[in-house]
Enzyme design. Structure first.
Site, mmCIF file in Angstrom:
data_model
loop_
_atom_site.group_PDB
_atom_site.id
_atom_site.type_symbol
_atom_site.label_atom_id
_atom_site.label_comp_id
_atom_site.label_asym_id
_atom_site.label_seq_id
_atom_site.Cartn_x
_atom_site.Cartn_y
_atom_site.Cartn_z
ATOM 1 C CE1 TYR A 1 -4.010 -1.898 -0.254
ATOM 2 C CE2 TYR A 1 -2.868 -3.354 1.282
ATOM 3 C CZ TYR A 1 -3.894 -3.124 0.388
ATOM 4 O OH TYR A 1 -4.793 -4.110 0.100
ATOM 5 N NE ARG B 1 -2.985 -0.173 -5.025
ATOM 6 C CZ ARG B 1 -4.209 -0.553 -4.679
ATOM 7 N NH1 ARG B 1 -4.374 -1.495 -3.772
ATOM 8 N NH2 ARG B 1 -5.263 0.001 -5.230
ATOM 9 C CG HIS C 1 -13.598 -1.583 -2.037
ATOM 10 N ND1 HIS C 1 -13.407 -2.194 -3.259
ATOM 11 C CD2 HIS C 1 -14.699 -2.184 -1.511
ATOM 12 C CE1 HIS C 1 -14.352 -3.105 -3.453
ATOM 13 N NE2 HIS C 1 -15.152 -3.111 -2.420
ATOM 14 C CB CYS D 1 -5.407 4.103 15.363
ATOM 15 S SG CYS D 1 -4.702 3.398 16.864
ATOM 16 C CG ASN E 1 -15.752 -2.391 -18.124
ATOM 17 O OD1 ASN E 1 -15.114 -1.648 -17.380
ATOM 18 N ND2 ASN E 1 -15.481 -3.678 -18.231
ATOM 19 C CD GLU F 1 -12.252 -6.841 -20.803
ATOM 20 O OE1 GLU F 1 -11.722 -7.345 -21.791
ATOM 21 O OE2 GLU F 1 -11.777 -6.877 -19.658
HETATM 22 P P1 OAD Z 1 -10.761 -5.049 -12.200
HETATM 23 O O1 OAD Z 1 -9.299 -5.007 -12.447
HETATM 24 O O2 OAD Z 1 -11.336 -6.347 -11.745
HETATM 25 O O3 OAD Z 1 -11.574 -4.618 -13.494
HETATM 26 C C1 OAD Z 1 -11.264 -3.448 -14.201
HETATM 27 C C2 OAD Z 1 -12.197 -3.340 -15.374
HETATM 28 O O4 OAD Z 1 -11.901 -2.134 -16.057
HETATM 29 C C3 OAD Z 1 -12.055 -4.471 -16.403
HETATM 30 O O5 OAD Z 1 -13.335 -4.997 -16.751
HETATM 31 C C4 OAD Z 1 -11.403 -3.796 -17.610
HETATM 32 O O6 OAD Z 1 -11.863 -4.318 -18.847
HETATM 33 C C5 OAD Z 1 -11.880 -2.365 -17.452
HETATM 34 N N1 OAD Z 1 -10.972 -1.381 -18.049
HETATM 35 C C6 OAD Z 1 -9.610 -1.422 -18.171
HETATM 36 N N2 OAD Z 1 -9.144 -0.325 -18.761
HETATM 37 C C7 OAD Z 1 -10.209 0.452 -19.039
HETATM 38 C C8 OAD Z 1 -10.386 1.721 -19.664
HETATM 39 N N3 OAD Z 1 -9.361 2.426 -20.130
HETATM 40 N N4 OAD Z 1 -11.656 2.198 -19.786
HETATM 41 C C9 OAD Z 1 -12.725 1.498 -19.338
HETATM 42 N N5 OAD Z 1 -12.619 0.304 -18.735
HETATM 43 C C10 OAD Z 1 -11.384 -0.218 -18.575
HETATM 44 O O7 OAD Z 1 -11.074 -3.882 -11.154
HETATM 45 P P2 OAD Z 1 -12.377 -3.652 -10.250
HETATM 46 O O8 OAD Z 1 -13.588 -4.190 -10.907
HETATM 47 O O9 OAD Z 1 -12.366 -2.232 -9.840
HETATM 48 O O10 OAD Z 1 -11.018 -4.572 -4.091
HETATM 49 O O11 OAD Z 1 -12.036 -4.529 -8.998
HETATM 50 C C11 OAD Z 1 -12.940 -4.537 -7.923
HETATM 51 C C12 OAD Z 1 -12.200 -4.760 -6.642
HETATM 52 O O12 OAD Z 1 -11.374 -5.911 -6.769
HETATM 53 C C13 OAD Z 1 -11.221 -3.675 -6.277
HETATM 54 O O13 OAD Z 1 -11.824 -2.558 -5.650
HETATM 55 C C14 OAD Z 1 -10.311 -4.377 -5.325
HETATM 56 C C15 OAD Z 1 -10.123 -5.656 -6.104
HETATM 57 O O14 OAD Z 1 -9.839 -6.780 -5.382
HETATM 58 C C16 OAD Z 1 -10.340 -4.570 -2.939
HETATM 59 O O15 OAD Z 1 -9.128 -4.433 -2.857
HETATM 60 C C17 OAD Z 1 -11.215 -4.740 -1.734
#
Ligand code: OAD
Length: 247
Positions: free
Chosen positions: A58, A61, A118, A126, A212, A214
């Protein structure tokens, strides 16, 4: 700028909206989960077992946030917060601060609400007092609770797997009132966020749209799906909303 009645909009965003700002998504081939096992960096058990590895993940990041900026998709949503007469509720799964920075550049309406379900990289919590503090630097073993002065009690203010997301009551309320739901840049893998569209389908009130790169896992639940880069399709869709074409 035209905006019509008091249509209520709920927007859910995920890592894809920040991808073009230079932040990795989670599930891409070279994504954040590629070099890391969730069990090693994103669970309370991992933090107990190996706090240094978790803090490093973290810290890295948090440092990245210094080099990135909101993109046209964050800015378009900020414009919606500033110009839409009805309610705009922005719910993000992202822990970056790009939505907040984009919104800080406009004057949002009183009806704008923001929930980072999240958590956020730029806050620490803390583990003893549960107090949350703004935080820009690395968390090290020497980092101390700013109130008590005690070191070694701070953790990232991030929801890990097995923990309850924040603001669920507020989000549930917003979904119950929603007329238009946009899901942007999320793969639909992680619940409860992945289930919002199913909940809305059950309620039968809102028009639901996926924006999105895809088709997501839940693409079949949406009334409409538009696929492309967030920096292109989100500003286009927001312009349609603000012109009164959608609701
Ligand atoms: P993901 O990495 O699972 O999905 C990202 C999505 O964004 C995918 O479907 C890609 O196709 C799409 N994508 C990528 N580039 C893009 C662009 N330029 N324009 C539009 N879409 C694009 O990420 P999340 O769905 O956010 O949780 O993941 C959900 C949670 O899983 C996160 O918050 C995190 C992770 O584990 C925790 O850490 C609790």
């Amino acid at each position: 700028m035209v905006s019509n009645s008091a249509g209520r909009i709920v927007i859910l965003t995920g890592a894809g909206i920040s991808a073009e700002s230079g932040l990795q998504t989670f599930r891409a081939d070279d994504g954040l989960w590629c070099g890391h096992r969730v069990e090693d960096v994103a669970t309370p058990e991992a933090f107990e077992r190996d706090p240094e590895t978790v803090q490093d993940f973290y810290n890295m990041r948090r440092r990245q946030l210094r080099d990135v900026h909101p993109n046209a998709a964050h800015e378009a949503l900020a414009k919606l917060a500033a110009y839409w007469d009805g309610e705009v509720v922005l719910v993000t799964q992202n822990v970056d601060d790009l939505h907040q920075r984009a919104v800080a550049a406009v004057v949002p309406k009183d009806t704008y609400q923001f929930y980072n379900m999240h958590g956020e990289l730029k806050s620490v919590r803390c583990v003893e007092s549960d107090d949350v503090f703004p935080w820009e630097e690395d968390i090290t073993p020497e980092s101390a609770n700013p109130i008590s002065g005690k070191a070694g009690t701070l953790r990232p203010h991030i929801v890990w797997f097995g923990e309850m997301p924040f603001f669920m009551d507020e989000i549930e309320d917003a979904l119950n009132r929603c007329d238009l739901f946009l899901s942007i840049g999320t793969s639909g893998n992680v619940y409860p966020a992945a289930g919002f569209v199913q909940r809305l389908r059950y309620l039968g009130r809102a028009h639901t749209v996926e924006l999105n790169l895809e088709p997501s896992n839940g693409t079949g639940y949406f009334h409409e799906a538009i696929h492309g880069k967030a920096t292109e399709i989100v500003p286009q869709y927001v312009a349609r909303i603000l012109s009164g074409e959608i609701i």
